[in-house]
Write a protein that holds these residues in place. Sequence first.
Motif, mmCIF file in Angstrom:
data_model
loop_
_atom_site.group_PDB
_atom_site.id
_atom_site.type_symbol
_atom_site.label_atom_id
_atom_site.label_comp_id
_atom_site.label_asym_id
_atom_site.label_seq_id
_atom_site.Cartn_x
_atom_site.Cartn_y
_atom_site.Cartn_z
ATOM 1 N N ALA A 1 22.889 20.823 2.607
ATOM 2 C CA ALA A 1 21.898 19.773 2.336
ATOM 3 C C ALA A 1 20.595 20.382 1.819
ATOM 4 N N TRP A 2 20.292 21.594 2.254
ATOM 5 C CA TRP A 2 18.987 22.155 1.961
ATOM 6 C C TRP A 2 18.613 22.189 0.472
ATOM 7 N N PRO A 3 19.502 22.735 -0.418
ATOM 8 C CA PRO A 3 19.095 22.805 -1.831
ATOM 9 C C PRO A 3 18.785 21.415 -2.422
ATOM 10 N N VAL A 4 19.503 20.394 -1.986
ATOM 11 C CA VAL A 4 19.251 19.032 -2.483
ATOM 12 C C VAL A 4 17.887 18.555 -1.986
ATOM 13 N N LEU A 5 17.647 18.792 -0.718
ATOM 14 C CA LEU A 5 16.380 18.407 -0.107
ATOM 15 C C LEU A 5 15.224 19.124 -0.794
ATOM 16 N N ASP A 6 15.440 20.393 -1.086
ATOM 17 C CA ASP A 6 14.400 21.202 -1.725
ATOM 18 C C ASP A 6 14.128 20.677 -3.135
ATOM 19 N N ARG A 7 15.208 20.277 -3.850
ATOM 20 C CA ARG A 7 15.059 19.767 -5.212
ATOM 21 C C ARG A 7 14.203 18.505 -5.220
ATOM 22 N N PRO B 1 20.091 10.414 23.779
ATOM 23 C CA PRO B 1 20.680 9.362 22.941
ATOM 24 C C PRO B 1 21.147 9.920 21.595
ATOM 25 N N ARG B 2 22.296 9.457 21.163
ATOM 26 C CA ARG B 2 22.880 9.872 19.883
ATOM 27 C C ARG B 2 21.906 9.643 18.730
ATOM 28 N N ASP B 3 21.257 8.475 18.697
ATOM 29 C CA ASP B 3 20.342 8.174 17.584
ATOM 30 C C ASP B 3 19.150 9.118 17.563
ATOM 31 N N TRP B 4 18.751 9.566 18.734
ATOM 32 C CA TRP B 4 17.647 10.515 18.787
ATOM 33 C C TRP B 4 18.055 11.849 18.161
ATOM 34 N N LEU B 5 19.284 12.289 18.453
ATOM 35 C CA LEU B 5 19.743 13.563 17.880
ATOM 36 C C LEU B 5 19.797 13.468 16.355
ATOM 37 N N ILE B 6 20.217 12.314 15.838
ATOM 38 C CA ILE B 6 20.232 12.103 14.377
ATOM 39 C C ILE B 6 18.803 12.202 13.831
ATOM 40 N N THR B 7 17.874 11.572 14.536
ATOM 41 C CA THR B 7 16.461 11.613 14.124
ATOM 42 C C THR B 7 15.925 13.039 14.116
ATOM 43 N N VAL B 8 16.314 13.821 15.115
ATOM 44 C CA VAL B 8 15.833 15.208 15.188
ATOM 45 C C VAL B 8 16.324 15.990 13.961
ATOM 46 N N VAL B 9 17.572 15.790 13.578
ATOM 47 C CA VAL B 9 18.097 16.467 12.384
ATOM 48 C C VAL B 9 17.310 16.007 11.156
ATOM 49 N N TYR B 10 17.188 14.710 11.000
ATOM 50 C CA TYR B 10 16.491 14.122 9.844
ATOM 51 C C TYR B 10 15.050 14.611 9.751
ATOM 52 N N SER B 11 14.318 14.525 10.856
ATOM 53 C CA SER B 11 12.888 14.836 10.777
ATOM 54 C C SER B 11 12.659 16.340 10.636
ATOM 55 N N THR B 12 13.525 17.159 11.213
ATOM 56 C CA THR B 12 13.338 18.607 11.094
ATOM 57 C C THR B 12 13.655 19.073 9.666
ATOM 58 N N LEU B 13 14.698 18.510 9.068
ATOM 59 C CA LEU B 13 15.010 18.829 7.671
ATOM 60 C C LEU B 13 13.819 18.491 6.773
#
Lengths: 204, 204
Positions: free
Chosen positions: B108-114, B160-172
Amino acid sequence: MANDSAPRRSAARTAERRRRADAERSIAAILDAALDAVSERGDVNMSELARAAGVGRVTLYTHFPGKEDLLDAVMTRAIEDANAVLAEAEPPGGLPARDALAQVIRRAWPVLDRYRRLHTAAARVLGAERMRAHHDAPMRLVAGLIDRGREEGGIRADLPRDWLITVVYSTLHAAALEVDAGRLTPAEAPEILVATLLPALSPT
Amino acid sequence: MANDSAPRRSAARTAERRRRADAERSIAAILDAALDAVSERGDVNMSELARAAGVGRVTLYTHFPGKEDLLDAVMTRAIEDANAVLAEAEPPGGLPARDALAQVIRRAWPVLDRYRRLHTAAARVLGAERMRAHHDAPMRLVAGLIDRGREEGGIRADLPRDWLITVVYSTLHAAALEVDAGRLTPAEAPEILVATLLPALSPT
């Protein structure tokens, strides 16, 4: 002439003091009303704001020519509040930095929760970097604990220090957004934050 | 009459097809030019955009009445790109979800960086919740891996599952902002992200 000008200077000074006091009162009323509006509706309307603050539109625009100036000033006040709360958060020594950091997170949460809609509204107008600059003082406190924790061994030293600060900052604000979106309750947030951040900051 | 109207219907259909093809070309040129402008300068100016895309101002405003519509459309294209990259990221089974998630983060990183400057610009106009909605599809992939990881035991089930998703999203996205601010290099970001997120997502 000296006898004549001294009372005049004194009268001028009194008038000037009064003007300044009036201005301060207006600014305080405007900032209070702006924070209320943003907290309730997530946005602030300049015309409604003048009415809510009980000041004229000219007065409002003299002090805050645009929404950007206004939200910048409201953010400054909110961060001063956060600093005051956090300054008391670090216990007077004895506690390892890692545990002190957990305390800071728990103490920071209610302030973050109080200002979460302001944060969202201000971020849209001011942008991520200016928001980050606003958080300089509270983040310096976190930085100090991270540095001490790295020396003590309780906080990981394998990742850049600034990145660890960013992880704390972005995770705290992500939690505030989740509460705003109704996906997290304010009550559960602090322990979830500690349970998420401590493993992320620990030596592997 | 049938003999007469069939060619006319056909001519109308050809003209309509041509109009649609013209519109599609204009839209593609506008979105390309908008992404270029945002990536270079972090913002897009509607008048300059018409010139850069080689379309008239009327055409531009017909397709995109405002910056909000425009950035919404550019975000949609960027996310389609991200989805295409991520769809290949999960290896065809065999890998534990936790390891697959690490792979997804690296891919995901190169896309995010682009698209990092687009993300910043769009977030200011669209707000956090609409940005989050844009990321629904890629985040569903992450959610699937988190769910499987919780069953397998490689990912924590105490938060909570949704929190773990948020942690991935916000850290990226925090990492993308750090790169934009010059506090992190694009090259070091993916491994730093994996080293931060895996401990945060692991059972304690």
